[in-house]
Motif scaffolding. Structure first.
Motif, mmCIF file in Angstrom:
data_model
loop_
_atom_site.group_PDB
_atom_site.id
_atom_site.type_symbol
_atom_site.label_atom_id
_atom_site.label_comp_id
_atom_site.label_asym_id
_atom_site.label_seq_id
_atom_site.Cartn_x
_atom_site.Cartn_y
_atom_site.Cartn_z
ATOM 1 N N ARG A 79 0.842 -1.206 0.000
ATOM 2 C CA ARG A 79 0.000 0.000 0.000
ATOM 3 C C ARG A 79 0.874 1.252 0.000
ATOM 4 O O ARG A 79 0.629 2.198 -0.755
ATOM 5 N N GLU A 80 1.928 1.272 0.834
ATOM 6 C CA GLU A 80 2.817 2.434 0.877
ATOM 7 C C GLU A 80 3.532 2.620 -0.452
ATOM 8 O O GLU A 80 3.667 3.743 -0.948
ATOM 9 N N LEU A 81 3.971 1.532 -1.053
ATOM 10 C CA LEU A 81 4.624 1.603 -2.353
ATOM 11 C C LEU A 81 3.669 2.188 -3.393
ATOM 12 O O LEU A 81 4.031 3.070 -4.173
ATOM 13 N N ARG A 82 2.418 1.710 -3.395
ATOM 14 C CA ARG A 82 1.419 2.234 -4.336
ATOM 15 C C ARG A 82 1.200 3.719 -4.120
ATOM 16 O O ARG A 82 1.171 4.510 -5.079
ATOM 17 N N LEU A 83 1.063 4.147 -2.881
ATOM 18 C CA LEU A 83 0.824 5.562 -2.588
ATOM 19 C C LEU A 83 1.997 6.431 -3.024
ATOM 20 O O LEU A 83 1.801 7.520 -3.575
ATOM 21 N N ARG A 84 3.203 5.959 -2.810
ATOM 22 C CA ARG A 84 4.381 6.725 -3.252
ATOM 23 C C ARG A 84 4.441 6.824 -4.775
ATOM 24 O O ARG A 84 4.779 7.872 -5.324
ATOM 25 N N LEU A 85 4.097 5.737 -5.448
ATOM 26 C CA LEU A 85 4.088 5.773 -6.913
ATOM 27 C C LEU A 85 2.975 6.679 -7.437
ATOM 28 O O LEU A 85 3.148 7.377 -8.428
ATOM 29 N N GLU A 86 1.820 6.693 -6.759
ATOM 30 C CA GLU A 86 0.734 7.586 -7.156
ATOM 31 C C GLU A 86 1.131 9.043 -6.978
ATOM 32 O O GLU A 86 0.809 9.888 -7.809
ATOM 33 N N ASP A 87 1.841 9.355 -5.884
ATOM 34 C CA ASP A 87 2.279 10.727 -5.626
ATOM 35 C C ASP A 87 3.212 11.230 -6.713
ATOM 36 O O ASP A 87 3.230 12.418 -7.015
#
Length: 146
Positions: free
Chosen positions: A136-144
């Motif tokens: 989830r954190e990886l996804r959020l960082r990539l979305e940012d």
């Protein structure tokens, strides 16, 4: 290449391979004629239980408006979504899942569920739970960064 670069490359290599294998296996479990992108849109519309514009859907799925328009056209032809003009802005359209779309989504879930359940059972609930925050954190960082 230093150790951190190697670790990052290995991580992304595993993620990309898991993505490819999961898409292939899940696509085989879908009802005939349904694509994974179709299921994803139907699942999103069902979960949110609200209308969305094609532009909102394109942003949600990180695809171009043209790609989303193509997907929505196929879903509309199948009778899985209703597309209507936006009453406040005639240039825009609004998309909602139809009753047939809900049935198609449910059929797709029924086909995918045994595969997903078996994978989670083989990995173990605790290991899956421990992986979720990192993913989830990886996804959020990539979305940012997009």
């Amino acid at each position: 290449m230093n150790e951190k670069s190697g670790l990052a490359i290995t991580l992304f290599g595993e993620i990309l391979m898991v993505d490819q294998l999961a898409r292939t296996r899940l696509t085989k479990a879908l009802p005939k004629g349904m694509e994974l992108s179709h299921f994803s849109v139907l699942n999103h519309l069902d979960r949110t239980n609200t209308e969305r514009s094609p532009a909102q859907l394109a942003k949600t799925f990180h695809v171009t408006r043209g790609a989303m328009t193509n997907t929505l056209h196929k879903l509309e032809l199948a009778g899985y979504v209703h597309i209507r003009p936006d009453w406040d802005d005639a240039r825009r359209k609004m998309v909602a899942i139809s009753p047939a779309g809900r049935q198609a989504r449910d059929a797709a879930l029924a086909g995918m569920e045994p595969l997903i359940r078996d994978i989670v059972a083989n990995l173990g609930d605790e290991r899956v739970r421990s992986a979720l925050p990192i993913l989830r954190e990886l996804r959020l960082r990539l979305e940012d960064e997009s």
